[in-house]
Design a protein around this motif. Sequence first.
Motif, PDB file in Angstrom:
ATOM      1  N   ASP A   1       0.840  -1.207   0.000  1.00 21.78           N
ATOM      2  CA  ASP A   1       0.000   0.000   0.000  1.00 21.78           C
ATOM      3  C   ASP A   1       0.870   1.251   0.000  1.00 21.78           C
ATOM      4  N   VAL A   2       1.917   1.233   0.815  1.00 18.74           N
ATOM      5  CA  VAL A   2       2.817   2.387   0.916  1.00 18.74           C
ATOM      6  C   VAL A   2       3.645   2.529  -0.363  1.00 18.74           C
ATOM      7  N   GLN A   3       4.144   1.419  -0.886  1.00 18.38           N
ATOM      8  CA  GLN A   3       5.031   1.468  -2.046  1.00 18.38           C
ATOM      9  C   GLN A   3       4.306   1.831  -3.342  1.00 18.38           C
ATOM     10  N   ARG A   4       2.987   1.767  -3.361  1.00 11.77           N
ATOM     11  CA  ARG A   4       2.255   2.274  -4.524  1.00 11.77           C
ATOM     12  C   ARG A   4       2.427   3.784  -4.662  1.00 11.77           C
ATOM     13  N   VAL A   5       2.725   4.438  -3.550  1.00 11.42           N
ATOM     14  CA  VAL A   5       2.809   5.899  -3.507  1.00 11.42           C
ATOM     15  C   VAL A   5       4.242   6.385  -3.368  1.00 11.42           C
ATOM     16  N   HIS A   6       5.007   5.777  -2.445  1.00  9.28           N
ATOM     17  CA  HIS A   6       6.292   6.338  -2.031  1.00  9.28           C
ATOM     18  C   HIS A   6       7.481   5.503  -2.473  1.00  9.28           C
ATOM     19  N   PHE A   7       8.590   6.203  -2.678  1.00  5.42           N
ATOM     20  CA  PHE A   7       9.912   5.586  -2.718  1.00  5.42           C
ATOM     21  C   PHE A   7      10.560   5.923  -1.375  1.00  5.42           C
ATOM     22  N   CYS A   8      10.566   4.969  -0.454  1.00  7.55           N
ATOM     23  CA  CYS A   8      11.117   5.203   0.880  1.00  7.55           C
ATOM     24  C   CYS A   8      12.602   4.842   0.891  1.00  7.55           C
ATOM     25  N   VAL A   9      13.441   5.785   1.294  1.00  5.80           N
ATOM     26  CA  VAL A   9      14.887   5.623   1.223  1.00  5.80           C
ATOM     27  C   VAL A   9      15.481   5.525   2.636  1.00  5.80           C
ATOM     28  N   PRO A  10      16.262   4.484   2.943  1.00  8.03           N
ATOM     29  CA  PRO A  10      16.612   3.369   2.064  1.00  8.03           C
ATOM     30  C   PRO A  10      15.526   2.292   1.972  1.00  8.03           C
ATOM     31  N   ASP A  11      14.576   2.290   2.937  1.00  7.57           N
ATOM     32  CA  ASP A  11      13.476   1.329   2.898  1.00  7.57           C
ATOM     33  C   ASP A  11      12.362   1.827   3.821  1.00  7.57           C
ATOM     34  N   LEU A  12      11.243   1.110   3.846  1.00  7.41           N
ATOM     35  CA  LEU A  12      10.097   1.515   4.666  1.00  7.41           C
ATOM     36  C   LEU A  12      10.446   1.601   6.136  1.00  7.41           C
ATOM     37  N   TRP A  13      11.253   0.655   6.609  1.00  4.96           N
ATOM     38  CA  TRP A  13      11.498   0.538   8.048  1.00  4.96           C
ATOM     39  C   TRP A  13      12.344   1.692   8.558  1.00  4.96           C
ATOM     40  N   ALA A  14      13.075   2.355   7.674  1.00  5.86           N
ATOM     41  CA  ALA A  14      13.851   3.524   8.076  1.00  5.86           C
ATOM     42  C   ALA A  14      12.986   4.776   8.141  1.00  5.86           C
ATOM     43  N   VAL A  15      11.822   4.733   7.512  1.00  8.15           N
ATOM     44  CA  VAL A  15      10.957   5.903   7.397  1.00  8.15           C
ATOM     45  C   VAL A  15       9.742   5.819   8.315  1.00  8.15           C
ATOM     46  N   MET A  16       9.186   4.613   8.486  1.00  6.85           N
ATOM     47  CA  MET A  16       7.907   4.439   9.173  1.00  6.85           C
ATOM     48  C   MET A  16       8.055   3.746  10.515  1.00  6.85           C
ATOM     49  N   THR A  17       7.221   4.164  11.465  1.00  6.19           N
ATOM     50  CA  THR A  17       7.049   3.446  12.719  1.00  6.19           C
ATOM     51  C   THR A  17       5.722   2.691  12.649  1.00  6.19           C
ATOM     52  N   GLU A  18       5.445   1.899  13.681  1.00  5.99           N
ATOM     53  CA  GLU A  18       4.168   1.203  13.732  1.00  5.99           C
ATOM     54  C   GLU A  18       3.003   2.194  13.680  1.00  5.99           C
ATOM     55  N   SER A  19       3.171   3.344  14.324  1.00  9.15           N
ATOM     56  CA  SER A  19       2.100   4.344  14.322  1.00  9.15           C
ATOM     57  C   SER A  19       1.784   4.842  12.918  1.00  9.15           C
TER      58      SER A  19
END
Length: 441
Positions: A61-79
């Motif tokens: 769902d997130v990757q349809r919209v964003h390029f998270c650098v270097p990955d999702l886990w570096a950008v997002m928390t559980e919240s």
Amino acid sequence: MLRAKNKIGLVFFPAFDWAISPTHPEREERLLYTQDQVFEEGILDIEGIVEYKPDLVTKKDVQRVHFCVPDLWAVMTESHFISAGGAKTVAMAVMDKKVQHGFALVRPPGHHANRVVHGSRGFCNVNIEAIMIEYMRQAYGIKRVAIVDTDCHHGDGTQDIYWHDPDTLFISIHQDGRTLYPGSGFLSELGGPNAAGTTINIPLPPNTSEEGILHAISEVVLPILDEFQPEVIVNSAGQDNHYSDPITNMNFSAQGYARLTDMLKPDIAVLEGGYAIEGALPYVNAGIILAMAGMDFSHLKEPDYNPARVRQAPEVTRWVEKTCDKVLENWQQRRYLGEMYRADYTFIDRDRNIYYDTDNIHEHQKETVRVCDNCGGALRIDSAARGKKHVLAVHIPRNACAACQSQGRDWYEEADVAAYDKVYLQDRARDVIEEKSQTPQ
């Protein structure tokens, strides 16, 4: 028993484990006071007002919209997964016709998050409205969407994500960027070459009150929505236009927000900013809920509300009217402006310097879009952040023509992985996410 005219769904998520600091305006108390008021006033006891518990969004769902650098886990928390999931939850309830309208009262917020994400901007890591919208498009097949951002700050992240999308109308009503973060959202920002005119900015002067903001809604926003004919209207429902907000300079009230919602009639509202935690948010949110439910909100008033103190000055009224006239002129000339923009180009470049104020990151982007008569155009973004990663991000739009699909694939396959930390492909036409790097993942 009281009964709502319109059945609405609510999701609350205060995010107890996420705050910039214990005393920062963006903290869990923003929603706790609202939750308390909703419970104390018995709003959830009204027949037709239903509370849902937030689900989580998925990685895809997130990757349809964003390029998270270097990955999702570096950008997002559980919240962040739950906040975006709360928006997705109410969207599903609306699309499945369980309710007529939905309001996601969630945090962290999202409208300052761009397509490429190296960190946090304006308290936003990922764009929860965009994640919700692209899920709706994938799951329910909707095409035309309108986003009306009424946060006091320009929704620059949402604008960036939909800059090249002719099927998404993005309208932002905000305090003039010369006087407030993020310093953007001017009349000249109209969208990319394949979507000229579908980005609409209405910058208003400081001390604009209900008169000015509601004038913009009635005289500009509603006529444009009527012409665009979206299948879904989303309100990025920031509440920092309030006269008591500590970080802005506007004079809106809870009554004004309720009337705005009643006029706009959004299918879905998603909370954005708003930092007068005790004096504004509980009243504003109650007003939005009552308006979405089609109930009387005329009794709603903050304890310290004084209409004389927040009355709009004549010079502000003239400025607002002049701005609205220019917005309508741009809208009416959008096809001509688009032709002038495109000229005889095959590709158009855009260089951008982006500052992540929350994380003190400086990013430089070189963006290339293929000029196309048939779709939003293949998009290539070379992004380098000082002290961070250098990436290449390729986006193929969901409605991509064969030529843009081929161009996007060529950009991705021909990219020299030795020149980048990572190369991404966001192929929305096939709903596929790919990436490659010097070190296999």
